[in-house]
Design a protein around this motif. Structure first.
Motif, short mmCIF file in Angstrom:
data_model
loop_
_atom_site.label_atom_id
_atom_site.label_comp_id
_atom_site.label_asym_id
_atom_site.label_seq_id
_atom_site.Cartn_x
_atom_site.Cartn_y
_atom_site.Cartn_z
N THR A 188 11.27 12.78 -9.10
CA THR A 188 10.96 11.44 -8.61
C THR A 188 10.18 11.53 -7.30
O THR A 188 10.59 12.23 -6.38
CB THR A 188 12.24 10.62 -8.37
OG1 THR A 188 12.99 10.57 -9.59
CG2 THR A 188 11.91 9.20 -7.93
N TRP A 190 5.53 6.37 1.08
CA TRP A 190 5.55 5.40 2.18
C TRP A 190 4.19 5.40 2.87
O TRP A 190 3.42 6.35 2.77
CB TRP A 190 6.59 5.78 3.23
CG TRP A 190 8.02 5.68 2.83
CD1 TRP A 190 8.88 4.63 3.02
CD2 TRP A 190 8.81 6.69 2.18
NE1 TRP A 190 10.13 4.92 2.55
CE2 TRP A 190 10.11 6.18 2.02
CE3 TRP A 190 8.52 7.97 1.72
CZ2 TRP A 190 11.13 6.90 1.42
CZ3 TRP A 190 9.53 8.70 1.12
CH2 TRP A 190 10.83 8.15 0.96
N THR A 240 5.86 2.92 -3.21
CA THR A 240 6.16 3.02 -4.64
C THR A 240 7.14 4.16 -4.88
O THR A 240 7.32 5.05 -4.04
CB THR A 240 4.87 3.27 -5.45
OG1 THR A 240 5.15 3.23 -6.83
CG2 THR A 240 4.28 4.63 -5.12
N VAL A 241 7.80 4.11 -6.04
CA VAL A 241 8.65 5.18 -6.53
C VAL A 241 8.19 5.52 -7.95
O VAL A 241 8.08 4.63 -8.79
CB VAL A 241 10.15 4.78 -6.53
CG1 VAL A 241 10.99 5.91 -7.10
CG2 VAL A 241 10.60 4.41 -5.13
N HIS A 254 8.56 9.55 -4.02
CA HIS A 254 8.65 8.37 -3.16
C HIS A 254 7.44 8.38 -2.22
O HIS A 254 7.11 9.41 -1.63
CB HIS A 254 9.93 8.39 -2.34
CG HIS A 254 11.18 8.55 -3.17
ND1 HIS A 254 11.96 7.48 -3.56
CD2 HIS A 254 11.77 9.66 -3.68
CE1 HIS A 254 12.98 7.92 -4.27
NE2 HIS A 254 12.90 9.24 -4.36
N ARG A 294 7.87 1.34 2.32
CA ARG A 294 7.89 2.02 1.02
C ARG A 294 6.83 1.41 0.11
O ARG A 294 6.79 0.20 -0.11
CB ARG A 294 9.27 1.90 0.36
CG ARG A 294 9.39 2.74 -0.91
CD ARG A 294 10.69 2.43 -1.64
NE ARG A 294 11.85 2.80 -0.86
CZ ARG A 294 12.43 4.00 -0.92
NH1 ARG A 294 11.94 4.93 -1.73
NH2 ARG A 294 13.49 4.26 -0.19
#
Length: 396
Positions: free
Chosen positions: A297, A301, A317-318, A299, A315
């Motif tokens: 995953t 920022w 998107t993930v 992450h 943030r």
């Protein structure tokens, strides 16, 4: 026999040539060999400027690698290694490189900065892969136990799309421990601008003048590890990720070139992070980015409002990378090894495979297989085959 059709006006020819992809430079070169008219049009500085305006940011023509300290290097590995992703022929001078094991430290604005792979305080080298020209410069006096450097265009207001042969500067940042109190401090300085001097052989043109160092900045009670990736350049400032002992949080060291000042920035989350799990990025919207992977995953920022010294992370998107890459391997882990400046593109490895991923479109492509790769430094530039090349060089 009917007469031949009249030639196309230059305006229409330009519209056709504009659509030749900049990341496939051989097309422009082949087109210039068709006729003297086409050669004159394609070699005109006005056309090249309009071609760059049409395509915007320079394409990635290849990349350089930084190697793991324990990697076994073969004979001849004292020269830099350039891995093309196009048919761009990077030019490496065939004169004596000495006994230093040169490693790529940074690449920006069409230039590559090389340092000694053993991190001993030897000379630095600024190398232009387009022409093969290289310039040596001595490191400043304040060499720390941990240090790094970056190369930058020295022309104010430049769009950095065709400035590789112009004036440049080198920023130098060192970290060391003061024995009296055991505290660890960082310092930095910027070289005076150096103009491209083609009246001398490249190896004889040196730069030994540095500006005043900035004030010391405390960065911890012990010396942090230097990031394996090249510094990130955003809005007249360089950013370097500092790694402390396992279990301790990481930090970001900022060097403001305009004010000649160092400062520390917190990362978007508290806690420790494993090696090669996070990178800094120069985002497409001109902000500082921070990408972090946890197993599969990712992450992302971005940081806003850093011009006045006060900023905050948001943030963006993930992303579950497991759904966007073709390889299905249980318990796999990705390593972040670099990013493409001015874009939302990152480079990741899994095993021996290197992937380029666009975090906006989620499109990916495999670059190649490399082993013992520590970091990837992209070379971005528009190809200009009309540049004068140094005498006696060869393309490797």
């Amino acid at each position: 026999m009917p007469p031949p059709p009249p030639p196309l006006p230059d305006e229409l020819l330009e519209e056709v040539f504009f659509r030749l992809p900049p990341d496939e430079p051989e097309h422009l070169l082949r087109a210039s060999l068709v006729s003297k008219v086409w050669l004159a049009l394609l070699s005109d500085p006005g056309f090249r400027a309009r071609y760059r305006d049409f395509h915007g940011a320079p394409p990635m023509l290849g990349f350089l690698c930084s190697w793991r300290h324990n990697s076994v290097r073969e004979v001849g590995d004292n020269i830099p290694h350039f891995f093309p992703t196009t048919k761009f022929p990077a030019r490496i001078p065939d004169d004596d490189w000495g006994n230093f094991r040169y490693a790529a430290w940074d690449c920006r604005h069409g230039r590559v900065l090389l340092g000694d792979g053993s991190c001993d305080p030897h000379s630095l080298v600024v190398w232009d892969p387009m022409t093969g020209c290289r310039r040596e410069l001595d490191q400043p006096g304040q060499v720390g136990s941990t240090y790094g450097a970056a190369v930058l265009c020295a022309v104010a207001g430049c769009d950095h799309r065709a400035c590789h042969a112009g004036p440049f500067q080198v920023a130098y940042i060192g970290i060391d421990t003061i024995e009296e109190d055991g505290e660890c401090f960082a310092t930095a300085c910027l070289s005076l601008p150096m103009s491209a001097d083609r009246s001398k052989p490249c190896s004889e043109s040196r730069l030994d003048k540095w500006g005043d160092p900035c004030s010391l900045l405390r960065v911890g009670g012990y010396t942090p590890s230097w990031d394996e990736r090249a510094p990130v350049f955003v809005e007249d400032a360089l950013y370097i990720k500092l790694m402390y002992d396992p279990g301790d949080p990481i930090a970001v060291l900022k060097y403001n070139l305009r004010s000649n000042c160092l400062s520390l920035i917190d990362v978007p989350f508290a806690g420790s992070i494993r090696l090669n799990a996070a990178i800094l990025m120069a985002m497409e919207d001109g902000t500082l980015g921070f990408a972090h992977v946890d197993k599969v995953t990712l992450h992302l920022w971005s940081r806003q409002g850093d011009s006045d010294g006060i900023g905050s992370w948001t943030r963006r998107t993930v992303i579950d990378l497991d759904n966007h890459l073709p390889i299905q391997i249980p318990n796999k882990r990705f390593r972040l090894i670099g990013s493409l400046g001015g874009s939302d593109i990152v480079f990741v490895t899994m095993g021996l495979d290197i992937y380029e991923i666009n975090l906006k479109t989620l499109r990916w492509k495999m670059l190649q297989k490399r082993e013992k790769l520590r970091g990837l430094i992209p070379y971005m530039s528009f190809y200009n085959p009309q540049e004068k090349l140094i005498t006696g060089d060869v393309a490797h």
